[in-house]
Design a protein around this motif. Structure first.
Motif, PDB file in Angstrom:
ATOM      1  N   GLU A 153      50.109  58.903  46.670  1.00 25.54           N
ATOM      2  CA  GLU A 153      49.952  57.595  47.332  1.00 25.54           C
ATOM      3  C   GLU A 153      48.944  56.722  46.740  1.00 25.54           C
ATOM      4  OE1 GLU A 153      52.407  56.786  49.445  1.00 25.54           O
ATOM      5  OE2 GLU A 153      53.163  58.407  49.305  1.00 25.54           O
ATOM      6  N   GLU A 154      48.234  57.353  45.641  1.00 24.30           N
ATOM      7  CA  GLU A 154      47.083  56.794  45.216  1.00 24.30           C
ATOM      8  C   GLU A 154      47.446  55.574  44.119  1.00 24.30           C
ATOM      9  OE1 GLU A 154      43.922  57.278  46.006  1.00 24.30           O
ATOM     10  OE2 GLU A 154      44.743  58.744  47.610  1.00 24.30           O
ATOM     11  N   PRO A 155      46.501  54.612  44.013  1.00 25.57           N
ATOM     12  CA  PRO A 155      46.673  53.638  42.846  1.00 25.57           C
ATOM     13  C   PRO A 155      46.263  54.407  41.580  1.00 25.57           C
ATOM     14  CG  PRO A 155      44.813  52.937  44.285  1.00 25.57           C
ATOM     15  CD  PRO A 155      45.637  54.282  45.005  1.00 25.57           C
ATOM     16  N   PHE A 211      56.704  62.269  42.449  1.00 26.20           N
ATOM     17  CA  PHE A 211      56.375  60.963  42.450  1.00 26.20           C
ATOM     18  C   PHE A 211      56.160  60.129  41.190  1.00 26.20           C
ATOM     19  CE2 PHE A 211      52.294  62.671  42.309  1.00 26.20           C
ATOM     20  CZ  PHE A 211      51.570  61.717  41.706  1.00 26.20           C
ATOM     21  N   THR A 212      56.396  58.680  41.174  1.00 25.42           N
ATOM     22  CA  THR A 212      56.046  57.909  40.033  1.00 25.42           C
ATOM     23  C   THR A 212      54.689  57.311  40.338  1.00 25.42           C
ATOM     24  OG1 THR A 212      58.448  57.582  39.696  1.00 25.42           O
ATOM     25  CG2 THR A 212      56.840  56.150  38.676  1.00 25.42           C
ATOM     26  N   PRO A 213      53.743  57.553  39.424  1.00 27.64           N
ATOM     27  CA  PRO A 213      52.565  57.140  39.552  1.00 27.64           C
ATOM     28  C   PRO A 213      52.518  55.502  39.737  1.00 27.64           C
ATOM     29  CG  PRO A 213      52.570  57.807  37.313  1.00 27.64           C
ATOM     30  CD  PRO A 213      53.842  58.140  37.990  1.00 27.64           C
ATOM     31  N   ARG A 214      51.868  54.827  40.639  1.00 25.19           N
ATOM     32  CA  ARG A 214      51.487  53.318  40.750  1.00 25.19           C
ATOM     33  C   ARG A 214      50.330  52.919  39.977  1.00 25.19           C
ATOM     34  NH1 ARG A 214      48.864  50.487  44.925  1.00 25.19           N
ATOM     35  NH2 ARG A 214      48.619  52.403  46.047  1.00 25.19           N
ATOM     36  N   ILE A 215      50.587  52.619  38.880  1.00 28.81           N
ATOM     37  CA  ILE A 215      49.737  51.901  37.986  1.00 28.81           C
ATOM     38  C   ILE A 215      49.351  50.505  38.153  1.00 28.81           C
ATOM     39  CG2 ILE A 215      49.054  51.634  35.415  1.00 28.81           C
ATOM     40  CD1 ILE A 215      51.078  54.020  34.691  1.00 28.81           C
ATOM     41  N   VAL A 216      48.002  50.275  38.644  1.00 30.25           N
ATOM     42  CA  VAL A 216      47.506  49.118  39.233  1.00 30.25           C
ATOM     43  C   VAL A 216      46.833  48.248  37.898  1.00 30.25           C
ATOM     44  CG1 VAL A 216      47.607  49.570  41.588  1.00 30.25           C
ATOM     45  CG2 VAL A 216      45.391  50.102  40.352  1.00 30.25           C
TER      46      VAL A 216
END
Length: 309
Positions: A189-191, A216-221
């Motif tokens: 759940e991390e950015p 999961f697919t990393p959420r790259i911010v």
């Protein structure tokens, strides 16, 4: 003008005697006199005033002498450079690498090459990510690239110089910062902050692969071009990242490194070069690299060091 004619002129100018000049050049006097006369005809001036008792330079000869000496010196330098270049002592070698992960290897290699082979010029090209480095070596745009395995390109050889682990970098106030090690799935759940996706970064590719394997697919911010900036962003609380153990020399207040639990693969860092690159200078540099950057045993893995919180 032929070099032998210029050499004959210089010998006569320095000896001011055709017989002594001919002996110095290991030749007979008549051919030397013919060479000087031919040079004078080609230049359209008299270089010597000569009679049966003396030889002296004319003003034209005095003006020509320093340039003739320089021509002979340049020719000798060119000859020696060619011989040295054939032995790998002179030349230019281009090397592509990507910043922080090469912070130990690049200085070791460059210092060793310059100490042992000062005639070799190293052209260092930073911010050359592993995928780009491999492609540029394959396309003959680089002589050597720092890459990560697997590195499969036709005609390209590699040699491992380091084995690394993947580790997590977290803000120091992160909920997992006090854990000695963490699961990749804990970061679902991390950015994330990461290298650009279009630059061929193997670190980013491995980070995404680990996340996908964890479900999961990393959420790259945010993206950044180098490890220093990425870790600054982590310390600022922008997000977390997964990186390689070789960057742990970068210490940032507000950031910690943590080992990843489970079956986390090691990554081989390697040198890559085209096997058909015949440059003697390149192969000299590769021999130096074998000495200062030897291939480690499979058990040697760069891991976390104490006190890097």
């Amino acid at each position: 003008m032929e070099l032998r004619h210029i050499a004959g002129f210089v010998a006569v100018a320095e000896e001011l005697h055709f017989g002594r000049a001919a002996a110095r050049l290991n030749m007979a006097q008549p051919p030397l006199s013919q060479q000087v006369r031919g040079l004078e005809r080609e230049l359209g001036v008299r270089l010597f005033e000569r009679n049966t008792r003396s030889v002296r330079l004319t003003p034209a000869g005095e003006g020509f002498l320093p340039h003739a000496r320089q021509v002979l010196a340049d020719a000798d330098l060119a000859r020696r450079a060619a011989v040295a270049g054939g032995s790998g002592e002179v030349g230019r070698v281009s090397i592509g690498f990507a910043g922080a992960s090469s912070h130990e290897a690049i200085p070791k290699l460059t210092k060793a090459v310059r100490a042992a082979h000062p005639g070799i010029e190293l052209r260092l090209q930073g911010q050359t990510y592993a995928g780009v480095a491999l492609a540029r070596v394959a396309d003959r745009e680089l002589d050597i690239g720092f890459v990560r395995l697997p590195a499969r390109r036709s005609g390209v050889r590699t040699r491992v110089i380091q084995h690394e682990r993947l580790v997590a970098a977290l803000p120091s106030d992160h909920r997992l910062a006090d854990e000695p090690d963490i699961e990749v799935a804990d970061l679902a759940e991390e950015p994330f902050v990461a290298f650009p996706g279009t630059e061929g970064s193997s670190v980013r590719e491995n980070m995404v692969r680990l996340a996908l394997e964890a479900g999961f697919t990393p959420r790259i911010v945010q993206e950044a071009p180098d490890s220093y900036t990425i870790l600054d962003l982590v310390a600022a609380g922008v997000g977390v990242t997964i990186t390689v153990s070789s960057v742990q020399h970068i210490r940032r207040s507000g950031m910690v490194y943590r080992e990843l639990r489970g079956d986390v693969p090691t990554i081989g860092s390697a040198l890559a070069w085209r096997e058909d690159n015949a440059s003697a200078a390149l192969h000299t540099v590769l021999r130096v690299a074998e000495r200062v950057l030897p291939t480690p045993s499979s058990g040697e893995v760069r891991g976390l060091q104490p006190g890097l919180d």
